[in-house]
Design a protein around this motif. Structure first.
Motif, short mmCIF file in Angstrom:
data_model
loop_
_atom_site.label_atom_id
_atom_site.label_comp_id
_atom_site.label_asym_id
_atom_site.label_seq_id
_atom_site.Cartn_x
_atom_site.Cartn_y
_atom_site.Cartn_z
N ASP A 155 0.87 -1.17 0.00
CA ASP A 155 0.00 0.00 0.00
C ASP A 155 0.91 1.22 0.00
O ASP A 155 1.27 1.74 1.05
CB ASP A 155 -0.91 0.00 1.23
N LEU A 156 1.30 1.64 -1.20
CA LEU A 156 2.30 2.70 -1.31
C LEU A 156 1.72 4.08 -1.10
O LEU A 156 2.47 5.07 -1.09
CB LEU A 156 3.00 2.61 -2.67
N SER A 157 0.41 4.18 -0.88
CA SER A 157 -0.16 5.47 -0.50
C SER A 157 0.47 5.96 0.80
O SER A 157 0.64 7.17 1.00
CB SER A 157 -1.68 5.37 -0.35
N VAL A 160 3.93 7.53 -0.02
CA VAL A 160 3.78 8.86 -0.62
C VAL A 160 3.55 9.90 0.47
O VAL A 160 4.14 10.99 0.46
CB VAL A 160 2.63 8.86 -1.64
N VAL A 186 -5.10 -0.89 -3.51
CA VAL A 186 -5.11 0.11 -4.59
C VAL A 186 -5.79 1.39 -4.11
O VAL A 186 -6.84 1.78 -4.60
CB VAL A 186 -5.74 -0.44 -5.88
N VAL A 188 -4.98 5.53 -3.55
CA VAL A 188 -4.08 6.57 -4.06
C VAL A 188 -3.81 7.59 -2.95
O VAL A 188 -4.74 8.18 -2.39
CB VAL A 188 -4.69 7.27 -5.29
N HIS A 207 -1.16 11.57 -9.66
CA HIS A 207 -0.99 10.62 -8.55
C HIS A 207 -1.50 9.24 -8.93
O HIS A 207 -0.86 8.22 -8.63
CB HIS A 207 -1.73 11.14 -7.31
N HIS A 211 0.77 5.68 -9.15
CA HIS A 211 0.41 4.45 -8.44
C HIS A 211 0.19 3.29 -9.42
O HIS A 211 0.61 2.16 -9.15
CB HIS A 211 -0.84 4.67 -7.58
N GLU A 212 -0.47 3.56 -10.52
CA GLU A 212 -0.74 2.50 -11.49
C GLU A 212 0.56 1.95 -12.08
O GLU A 212 0.64 0.74 -12.37
CB GLU A 212 -1.67 3.00 -12.59
N TRP A 214 3.37 1.68 -10.42
CA TRP A 214 3.92 0.80 -9.38
C TRP A 214 3.17 -0.52 -9.35
O TRP A 214 3.77 -1.58 -9.18
CB TRP A 214 3.84 1.49 -8.02
N TRP A 215 1.84 -0.46 -9.52
CA TRP A 215 1.06 -1.70 -9.49
C TRP A 215 1.43 -2.60 -10.66
O TRP A 215 1.45 -3.83 -10.52
CB TRP A 215 -0.44 -1.37 -9.49
#
Length: 281
Positions: A155-157, A160, A186, A188, A207, A211-212, A214-215
């Motif tokens: 969960d890279l949110s 960030v 997923v 953001v 943003h 994220h997309e 990275w996914w």
């Protein structure tokens, strides 16, 4: 590799007898649920079986009252895994550990937790999350280098938000995390928070695109490892995670609609990405 979309029960207010059939109708293959905050797990398990919905069990070792010691967090992990057994989860997603631990304490926890995870029938993944040792790309990279068998929920949110940037200088660490990722949240994030008001809004297009990307790195790594399926959860949270208007407390946006939009968007994204991969091979 196929995609399974899971619906978090976080913020769901409708009775489960109504909500679960609706999730099934909308194309979700399962749910994700924090077991420590969910009463009547056996009833939930029966409802999921009736709807043919799979379960990801969310384990929260830092719930209020847990001492900030590796031993206490390990005990909480084990207790909640046992609590989740009626759900027959396909995966345990663990928010585990403490961000203020020394590297020695981190290693003590992960060494014991991973030895325990090896005894379980379902895989166990640690989430990249604020408040835990995985709260930055570089702390996570150190842990992965120390424990190469470790699996992640990415969960890279959170990253960030913590780093206050779109991680332009962290590609190597993100790609390393992707090599260990077996589940994706997923959501953001943006520079000042882990959740944008609405991922479909044009002001957050940059943003969402980041994220997309990275996914896609995570899907590439999963496909290369030979995973049969990839799972994702559009884990947008309710107030006070979700933005609200001052004084009235009214949420900015409709949570269910946002989750469903993201789930549908990423299904199309995954299918387009997969077809592109197949054409290029």
């Amino acid at each position: 590799m196929e995609l399974k979309r899971m619906r978090s029960l976080w913020g769901v207010e409708a009775p489960l007898e109504e909500a679960l059939p609706d999730f099934k109708t909308r194309g979700y293959q399962g749910i994700e649920v924090a077991v420590i905050f969910t009463p009547e797990l056996e009833n939930l398990a029966a409802l999921c079986k009736d709807q043919n919905l799979e379960v990801i069990a969310q384990i929260l070792t830092a719930f209020p009252g847990t001492p900030r010691t590796p031993k206490a967090h390990l005990q909480a992990l084990k207790a909640q895994v046992e609590l989740a057994r009626p759900l027959e989860p396909i995966l345990f997603n663990v928010q585990g550990g403490c961000d203020s631990w020394s590297e020695l304490e981190q290693d003590q926890f992960y060494d014991a937790a991973l030895r325990y995870a090896s005894t379980l029938e379902a895989p166990l993944a640690f989430e990249t999350h604020r408040g835990q040792p995985t709260f930055t790309p570089w702390t996570t990279a150190r842990i992965l280098q120390a424990f190469p068998e470790m699996r992640l929920t990415c969960d890279l949110s959170h990253w960030v938000n913590v780093c206050e940037r779109l991680l332009e200088d962290q590609e190597d660490n993100i790609r390393l995390a992707a090599q260990h990722c077996i589940h994706i949240h997923v959501r953001v994030g943006y520079e000042e928070g882990p959740q944008v008001t609405d991922p479909s809004a044009p002001e957050f297009a940059t943003h969402l695109t980041a994220h997309e990307q990275w996914w896609e790195w995570m899907w590439e790594a999963q496909m290369a490892r030979g995973q049969q399926f990839s799972t994702l959860t559009p884990e947008f949270g309710p107030p006070g995670y979700q933005h609200t208007l001052p004084f009235s407390g009214e949420p900015v946006g409709q949570l269910d609609a946002i989750c469903n939009w993201m789930a549908e968007k990423q299904l199309h994204h995954f299918n387009f990405w997969k077809s592109s991969i197949e054409i290029s091979q």
